[in-house]
Structure formats: structure tokens, C-alpha cells
Design a protein around this motif. Structure first.
Motif, mmCIF file in Angstrom:
data_model
loop_
_atom_site.group_PDB
_atom_site.id
_atom_site.type_symbol
_atom_site.label_atom_id
_atom_site.label_comp_id
_atom_site.label_asym_id
_atom_site.label_seq_id
_atom_site.Cartn_x
_atom_site.Cartn_y
_atom_site.Cartn_z
ATOM 1 N N THR A 53 0.824 -1.210 0.000
ATOM 2 C CA THR A 53 0.000 0.000 0.000
ATOM 3 C C THR A 53 0.860 1.263 0.000
ATOM 4 O OG1 THR A 53 -1.680 -1.221 1.216
ATOM 5 C CG2 THR A 53 -1.890 1.165 1.183
ATOM 6 N N ALA A 57 1.150 3.940 -3.019
ATOM 7 C CA ALA A 57 0.745 5.323 -2.775
ATOM 8 C C ALA A 57 1.838 6.289 -3.228
ATOM 9 C CB ALA A 57 0.428 5.526 -1.297
ATOM 10 N N LEU A 60 1.861 6.232 -7.082
ATOM 11 C CA LEU A 60 0.730 6.983 -7.631
ATOM 12 C C LEU A 60 0.914 8.483 -7.454
ATOM 13 C CD1 LEU A 60 -2.281 4.752 -6.560
ATOM 14 C CD2 LEU A 60 -1.394 5.108 -8.867
ATOM 15 N N LEU A 73 -4.983 6.875 -13.232
ATOM 16 C CA LEU A 73 -4.688 6.781 -11.808
ATOM 17 C C LEU A 73 -5.802 6.033 -11.071
ATOM 18 C CD1 LEU A 73 -3.277 10.348 -11.086
ATOM 19 C CD2 LEU A 73 -2.011 8.202 -11.165
ATOM 20 N N GLY A 77 -5.291 2.618 -9.022
ATOM 21 C CA GLY A 77 -5.749 2.539 -7.630
ATOM 22 C C GLY A 77 -6.765 1.432 -7.432
ATOM 23 N N VAL A 80 -4.964 -1.932 -7.308
ATOM 24 C CA VAL A 80 -4.343 -2.175 -5.999
ATOM 25 C C VAL A 80 -5.412 -2.566 -4.986
ATOM 26 C CG1 VAL A 80 -3.079 -1.099 -4.096
ATOM 27 C CG2 VAL A 80 -2.396 -0.653 -6.450
ATOM 28 N N GLY A 81 -6.535 -1.859 -5.026
ATOM 29 C CA GLY A 81 -7.632 -2.197 -4.122
ATOM 30 C C GLY A 81 -8.132 -3.612 -4.331
#
Length: 89
Positions: A53, A57, A60, A73, A77, A80-81
Motif C-alpha cells: 500500500t 501510494a 501513484l 490513476l 488505484g 491495488v484495491g
């Protein structure tokens, strides 16, 4: 801020993670007890998602600074989630 700052941060976090994994393996070897090895492995299991994470972050944030389209983006994201959601217990 330069993209190199974000990259260096990602590298530093990954090096810390590798050092934690190596230390955990050496501690397992040192104690030679299955119960202790399971506890150490559990602690290392907590570090993995945090490292993922945090590095994502930072990545990104660096990509956002380079004017990557917002839609990309969001997709990154979301990916990743989904990884975090798919690997939960």
C-alpha cells in the motif's frame, strides 16, 4: 518535487521490507521452534500489505505529478484495491 524522490522512497521501503523478511528468516533459523517461526511469519504477513500500500501510494503520487490522466490513476488505484481485497482472509 522530482520523480526521483518518489522512486527513492519506493526503493527504500522495499529494501526495508527485504531486510525485515531476511531478519525474520534468520530468527526462525536461530530459534529452531515451529511455534516461534509461526509467530514471526504472522508478523511478517502483516508487513506485506502495508509495504504494498505504501509503495503504491508513493508511486501513484509520483505518477500524478507527471500529469498522468486521472482515469489511469483511478484504474491503477482500483487494481491495488482489488489485489488487497482478493487476498484478504
Amino acid at each position: 518535487m522530482s520523480q526521483h524522490v518518489f522512486l527513492r522512497g519506493m526503493v527504500a521501503i522495499r529494501l526495508f521490507s527485504a531486510l525485515a523478511e531476511l531478519t525474520g528468516a534468520l530468527l526462525m533459523w536461530r530459534f529452531q521452534r515451529l511455534e516461534t517461526a509461526v509467530r514471526i511469519n504472522g508478523l511478517l504477513g502483516l508487513v506485506g500489505p502495508l509495504v504494498l500500500t505504501t509503495t503504491m501510494a508513493l508511486g501513484l503520487a509520483g505518477l500524478a505529478q507527471s500529469r498522468l490522466p486521472a482515469a489511469r490513476l483511478v484504474w491503477i488505484g482500483a487494481g491495488v484495491g482489488l489485489i488487497l481485497w482478493g487476498t484478504r482472509r
